[in-house]
Design a protein around this motif. Structure first.
Motif: not given
Lengths: 209, 252
Positions: B59-79
């Motif tokens: 679950k903690k790792t998921m937060i890192d994934v969220v941060r990386s996706v938000a850092s690199e992409l300019a489209i909306p995403f849901t978790v």
């Protein structure tokens, strides 16, 4: 240097990362004195209008923003950050805004002229209708799709501030501007290439770095 | 006019995409950020990341994934997946996700929907509903825990309750259709579309571009989600969109 105004109600992470991708130097500040010397400012915002106005006040940003606008410093309001720049909003009762743009914020009626109902929020990708293509903010921005998500909408009689609109059962003000004060209802940092171009135009064309 | 959204869904376990995604030209096929970029380039309108990690570390790792996706992409995403408390919602959104998807936790404690909506606004709160048709009772029953646990909720009742509590969007999966690739569950989607005033994302059953056309034109779904047909390159987001565009459906 771009100052990101942090009053506790924005998705600062995505905006900051978007600026990093554009190679634009920025700093985030939760008090005016921490970002008072920047060349331009971004006012983000997610949440409810009354809470946001209160938070802006608590962080000391209300006189600060007005002063910067008077001085002609470029400012870009995003989403709720755009709505705050208008005179008032009917969200959560009538709340006074910053009054820097003429107009008010009203809820989407959810019913069109013919009496048929439609969905609120206005959520998803919608096309821009550009009205003032000569503005620096709109350099190389076409009638592209951008990502909207909002239940309240700007109502104004002053068409001269409408740089671009979008159609969702009514004409939705999408990009607003007057002089160096600009704003968009949608999140440029979530709107793919055209959104990134708007941010880049603001940071590199409007703001003299 | 709003365009119809095409949403690829990625299952993430311990920070890696699982379900073996078959793209070419990707060195590391399990990296959520790399895959997200591919889908972005193909024209995906939004992405859904479903965390299926069982452990706390996962679950903690998921937060890192969220941060990386938000850092690199300019489209909306849901978790989604394992979001149980307001704190979980805050952590996910503050790290760059645009929306959270609540499923079992919302059925178990419906106030969570309201807590999230009051704090961040309804537009951030997606309620995901898994439904299966009950032949005896002639109704769609809501299931939780990845479809393992039946509840007493009938799907249109639960969808309306979720919206009343503050859900800004409904992600509706047909368990009968899921994995079948025979098309979306049009009767189920129609039943829910009729009773809610928020966008509905169709899920379960996508097997071809035609199925997307059906779900957008016959039940006017706002968005459609798919996993395997995109992952296994049976078609691409781009192909689906050009098919839709040729037939007059508004897509980005």
């Amino acid at each position: 240097m771009i100052g990101i105004i942090d009053y506790g109600m924005g998705n600062l992470f995505s905006v900051s990362k978007a600026l990093e991708r554009l190679d634009v130097p920025y700093k985030v500040g939760d008090r005016p004195e921490k970002i008072s010397e920047c060349d331009g400012y971004i006012l983000p915002g997610v949440g409810a209008f009354p809470d946001a106005m209160k938070a802006l006040g608590d962080h000391g940003f209300i006189p600060f923003i007005k002063e910067k606008v008077n001085e002609g410093v470029p400012i870009y309001g995003i989403c709720l950050g755009m709505q705050l720049l208008f005179e008032s909003s009917e969200e959560g009762g009538q709340t006074e805004g910053l009054g820097l743009f003429p107009g008010t914020i009203v809820k989407f009626p959810g019913v069109d002229e013919n009496g048929s109902s439609y969905k609120v929020p206005h959520m998803g990708w919608n096309r821009l209708n550009i009205h003032q293509p000569d503005k620096g903010l709109l350099n190389e921005v076409g009638e592209d799709f951008v990502y909207f998500v909002h239940s309240f909408v700007v109502q104004t009689d002053h068409r001269e501030i409408l740089y671009a609109t979008s159609d969702y059962h009514l004409e939705v003000p999408a990009i607003i501007g007057r002089g160096n004060l600009v704003a968009s209802q949608f999140h440029p940092e979530k709107s793919g290439e055209p959104g990134m171009r708007l941010l880049e135009n603001f940071c590199k064309v409007m703001v003299k770095q | 006019m709003l365009s119809k959204r095409i949403i690829p869904c990625l299952d993430v376990k311990d920070g890696r995409v699982v379900k073996g995604i078959q793209f070419v030209d990707i060195r590391d096929a399990g990296d959520p950020v790399e895959l997200a970029k591919v889908y972005d380039q193909q024209g995906a309108d939004e992405l859904v990341f479903l965390d299926i990690s069982a452990s706390h570390e996962g679950k903690k790792t998921m937060i890192d994934v969220v941060r990386s996706v938000a850092s690199e992409l300019a489209i909306p995403f849901t978790v989604g997946g394992g979001i149980r408390t307001l704190e979980d919602i805050k952590e996910t959104l503050r790290n760059g996700a645009d929306k959270v998807s609540l499923n079992s936790s919302a059925v178990q404690r419906p106030e969570l929907i309201t807590e999230g909506a009051d704090y961040f606004g309804s537009q951030c709160i997606v309620v995901a509903i898994d439904a299966r048709y009950d032949e005896d009772l002639k109704l769609w029953r809501v299931y939780t825990h990845g479809g393992r646990t039946p509840t007493d909720w009938e799907v249109t009742d639960w969808a309306q309750e979720a919206v009343r509590l503050g859900a800004g969007e409904i992600l509706l999966t047909s368990m009968n259709k899921d994995g079948e690739k025979t098309g979306f569950d049009l009767p189920l989607l129609e039943a829910v579309q009729k009773v809610v005033s928020v966008p509905v994302i169709a899920s379960g059953g996508a097997g071809s571009s035609e199925h997307f056309y059906e779900v957008f034109t016959e039940v006017d779904a706002d968005a459609a989600l798919a996993a395997s047909i995109f992952h296994y390159k049976e078609t691409s987001v781009m192909n689906v969109k050009s098919y839709l565009k040729e037939r007059g459906v508004t897509v980005r």
